[in-house]
Design an enzyme around this catalytic site. Structure first.
Site, PDB file in Angstrom:
ATOM      1  N   TYR A 186       0.859  -1.183   0.000  1.00  0.00           N
ATOM      2  CA  TYR A 186       0.000   0.000   0.000  1.00  0.00           C
ATOM      3  C   TYR A 186       0.900   1.239   0.000  1.00  0.00           C
ATOM      4  O   TYR A 186       2.080   1.146   0.352  1.00  0.00           O
ATOM      5  CB  TYR A 186      -0.950   0.017   1.202  1.00  0.00           C
ATOM      6  CG  TYR A 186      -0.283  -0.034   2.552  1.00  0.00           C
ATOM      7  CD1 TYR A 186       0.011   1.128   3.261  1.00  0.00           C
ATOM      8  CD2 TYR A 186       0.054  -1.253   3.139  1.00  0.00           C
ATOM      9  CE1 TYR A 186       0.620   1.089   4.503  1.00  0.00           C
ATOM     10  CE2 TYR A 186       0.664  -1.312   4.383  1.00  0.00           C
ATOM     11  CZ  TYR A 186       0.946  -0.145   5.065  1.00  0.00           C
ATOM     12  OH  TYR A 186       1.551  -0.193   6.289  1.00  0.00           O
ATOM     13  N   HIS A 222       5.974  -0.346   0.738  1.00  0.00           N
ATOM     14  CA  HIS A 222       5.386   0.818   0.072  1.00  0.00           C
ATOM     15  C   HIS A 222       5.819   1.008  -1.377  1.00  0.00           C
ATOM     16  O   HIS A 222       5.357   1.958  -2.020  1.00  0.00           O
ATOM     17  CB  HIS A 222       5.745   2.093   0.846  1.00  0.00           C
ATOM     18  CG  HIS A 222       5.218   2.115   2.241  1.00  0.00           C
ATOM     19  ND1 HIS A 222       3.903   1.858   2.554  1.00  0.00           N
ATOM     20  CD2 HIS A 222       5.833   2.361   3.429  1.00  0.00           C
ATOM     21  CE1 HIS A 222       3.726   1.950   3.859  1.00  0.00           C
ATOM     22  NE2 HIS A 222       4.883   2.252   4.418  1.00  0.00           N
TER      23      HIS A 222
END
Length: 325
Positions: free
Chosen positions: A253, A300
């Site tokens: 994410y 990330h």
């Protein structure tokens, strides 16, 4: 007499021709004026800045990714999640989800504002935003006055201003938070809450009411000093949109900083970015401590996020200020 009649016919024909020509001229002029006016209206600037972030006509790369209709914030009318959004967002839960999402969001908007806080856009407005990260490259930058000059100053997580005003400024209009990064805010600052799990929303409610939640995947404060009338809650669909359109699926994410930057592209007319990236000696520490930050590339997709941020600068959508340290 015959000569006189010929002259009258000639004058009549001349007048008729002149009338027709004038009619066509003015009709054509009206058409040109109308067409010109249409061009003026259709090409009217989206904002009062020299270059407006939301203008999709000057970058095909940007227009392929930027979705102006994506919901930015949760409100009482858009809490229903599309199946694909719900499935993806709930997979981010680090803590077992034992609560019903619908029941939790039903508690949010009797407590927090059900309105936008940035709806003053217009062709005469140039809303300038400073997105301020926490990189050590801010030390020695003397960016403080420049940062404070912006209309919106958006700070991320715990980045302090006290004692660092010369380099980071002291103005804060928006502070990006989630339970594990919570800090107290003053009355005039908007708390922009990034929910990565249902428990985050429960904590937000608890922090302003019962104060009974003190643990997520780690210990968190039971309450927070902030103005509940200035709380804004990021929509889970926006998180997925950033992951799909801007991170292109890299990482699990998006990072908080990257989410904040894309959020700014949607609420600002001009975006300047401070305190992102490493220091000049390639260290990833915060300006307020010497602890080296973890470069969580796998979680990330940090490498890809950095490339995207560089592209945004190349496409004149943001201006990066990289500091001096």
């Amino acid at each position: 007499m015959i000569v006189l009649l010929k002259r009258l016919r000639y004058i009549t024909v001349l007048l008729s021709s002149t009338t027709i020509m004038l009619f066509l001229y003015f009709q054509n002029s009206e058409m040109v004026l109308t067409y010109s006016s249409y061009i003026f209206v259709s090409e009217q600037a989206l904002c009062g800045c020299h270059i407006c972030v939301a203008d999709q006509g000057n970058s095909s790369w940007f227009s392929e990714r930027y979705k102006p209709t994506v919901p930015l914030l949760l409100n009482s009318t858009n809490t229903d999640l599309h199946a694909n959004v719900s499935m993806w967002w709930k997979e981010l839960q680090d803590v077992p989800n034992i609560s019903n999402y619908t029941e939790v969001v039903d508690q949010l908007f009797p407590l927090f504002p059900d309105e936008e806080h940035y709806s003053d856009a217009g062709p005469e407005r140039c809303r300038t935003c400073a997105v301020v990260g926490n990189s050590g490259n801010l030390l020695g930058s003397n960016y403080g006055p420049l940062i404070d000059f912006h209309d919106f100053v958006i700070r991320i997580n715990k980045g302090p201003t006290k004692g660092y005003e010369k380099n980071v400024g002291n103005k804060t209009t928006h502070r990006i938070l989630y339970p594990e990064s919570a800090v107290d805010l003053d009355e005039n600052t908007h708390l922009v809450f990034f929910p990565f799990k249902v428990l985050d929303m429960q904590w937000l409610i608890s922090a302003f009411t019962t104060k009974n939640i003190t643990q997520t995947y780690t210990e968190v404060p039971s309450t927070i000093k902030a103005n509940k009338d200035k709380v804004m809650i990021l929509h889970p669909e926006f998180i997925k949109y950033v992951h799909d359109n801007w991170s292109e699926g890299h990482g699990r994410y998006p990072s908080t900083g990257f989410l904040t930057l894309i959020f700014a592209l949607h609420i600002c007319d001009k975006v300047n970015v401070f305190g992102f990236g490493a220091t000049s000696d390639r260290n990833w520490h915060h300006y307020f401590d010497e602890t080296l930050a973890l470069f969580e590339s796998n979680i990330h997709g940090a490498d890809f996020e950095n490339k995207t941020i560089n592209w945004l600068q190349q496409e004149n959508k943001i201006m990066m200020y990289k500091g001096w340290t």
